[in-house]
Design a protein around this motif. Structure first.
Motif, short mmCIF file in Angstrom:
data_model
loop_
_atom_site.label_atom_id
_atom_site.label_comp_id
_atom_site.label_asym_id
_atom_site.label_seq_id
_atom_site.Cartn_x
_atom_site.Cartn_y
_atom_site.Cartn_z
N LEU A 95 4.98 12.09 -7.27
CA LEU A 95 4.44 13.53 -7.18
C LEU A 95 4.66 14.03 -8.92
CD1 LEU A 95 6.38 14.20 -3.57
CD2 LEU A 95 3.52 14.01 -4.47
N TRP A 96 5.36 15.42 -9.69
CA TRP A 96 5.34 15.33 -10.54
C TRP A 96 7.00 14.81 -11.09
CZ3 TRP A 96 4.39 18.79 -6.08
CH2 TRP A 96 6.23 18.73 -5.52
N PHE A 97 7.59 13.88 -10.60
CA PHE A 97 9.50 13.64 -10.97
C PHE A 97 9.11 12.40 -11.92
CE2 PHE A 97 9.89 15.76 -7.17
CZ PHE A 97 10.56 17.05 -7.25
N ASP A 98 9.22 12.19 -13.00
CA ASP A 98 9.50 10.75 -13.75
C ASP A 98 11.26 10.34 -13.17
OD1 ASP A 98 6.71 11.88 -14.79
OD2 ASP A 98 8.27 12.44 -16.98
N THR A 142 15.72 7.83 -14.85
CA THR A 142 15.59 9.41 -15.07
C THR A 142 15.47 10.73 -15.22
OG1 THR A 142 12.87 8.66 -15.36
CG2 THR A 142 13.86 8.21 -17.35
N ASP A 143 15.30 10.59 -13.77
CA ASP A 143 15.94 11.61 -12.61
C ASP A 143 16.82 12.02 -11.60
OD1 ASP A 143 14.92 13.99 -10.76
OD2 ASP A 143 13.19 14.49 -11.94
#
Length: 187
Positions: free
Chosen positions: A50-53, A85-86
């Motif tokens: 989705l929009w997560f790295d 990283t998240d």
């Protein structure tokens, strides 16, 4: 999509004079030593959902290759590093992703043959996972798959069949992330 990814990688990733690569703030070294054997960076990329790295993944090998199936099947030293990283990547989500990954990288028969090894590998994620954690998953012929977190050894799982299933999660025909696979294979 591939052109967009290349443009983003050009902005995020740069090579320094020492051959290191930086992706999403993570410095990926050009070499890694596993069990006394020097491995060379084959490629690296970013796992996105989705929009997560989620994490930066890097593949280290003895002989560079852009053929994922050849690398999955190879009885050669190699390693995959994962740099979280998240904060959305948690212990439970990692366990679930590994389960799903083996489901995609193995046939039902192959998975049944290594289910106890898969369970053992999943048990390695017994501690909380936080942004900044660094996992190293290294295969050494004759020893097995060695796993460490933040340079602390967790355990070893024997067997080439297990290595094939595990490395197939990222490099196989149905990888967890096609763009990450392409980055690891330097395509």
């Amino acid at each position: 999509m591939k052109k967009l990814l290349l443009a983003v990688m050009a902005l995020l990733g740069t090579y320094t004079a020492t051959g290191q690569k930086t992706i999403e703030g993570v410095t990926v070294e050009k070499n890694l030593t596993v069990a006394g054997q020097k491995l060379e960076l084959n490629g690296a990329g970013l796992r996105e959902k989705l929009w997560f790295d989620l994490y930066v993944g890097a593949l280290y090998v003895t002989t560079k290759s852009s053929d994922g199936n050849t690398l999955v099947d190879a009885d050669q030293a190699m390693a995959i590093t994962l740099d979280i990283t998240d904060e959305v990547v948690t212990q439970e989500k990692m366990k679930s992703s590994v389960e799903d990954g083996f489901g995609d990288s193995c046939t039902t028969k192959e998975r049944k043959a290594i289910q106890s090894e898969i369970n053992e590998f999943i048990s390695f994620f017994s501690e909380a996972i936080v942004e900044g954690d660094h996992f190293e998953i290294a295969y050494v012929p004759g020893q097995g798959t060695l796993v460490s977190k933040n340079a602390k050894y967790i355990g070893t799982i024997k067997g080439l069949k297990f290595k094939r299933g595990l490395f197939g999660i990222w490099l196989g025909n149905d990888p967890v992330d096609e763009d990450l696979k392409e980055g690891m294979l330097n395509q």
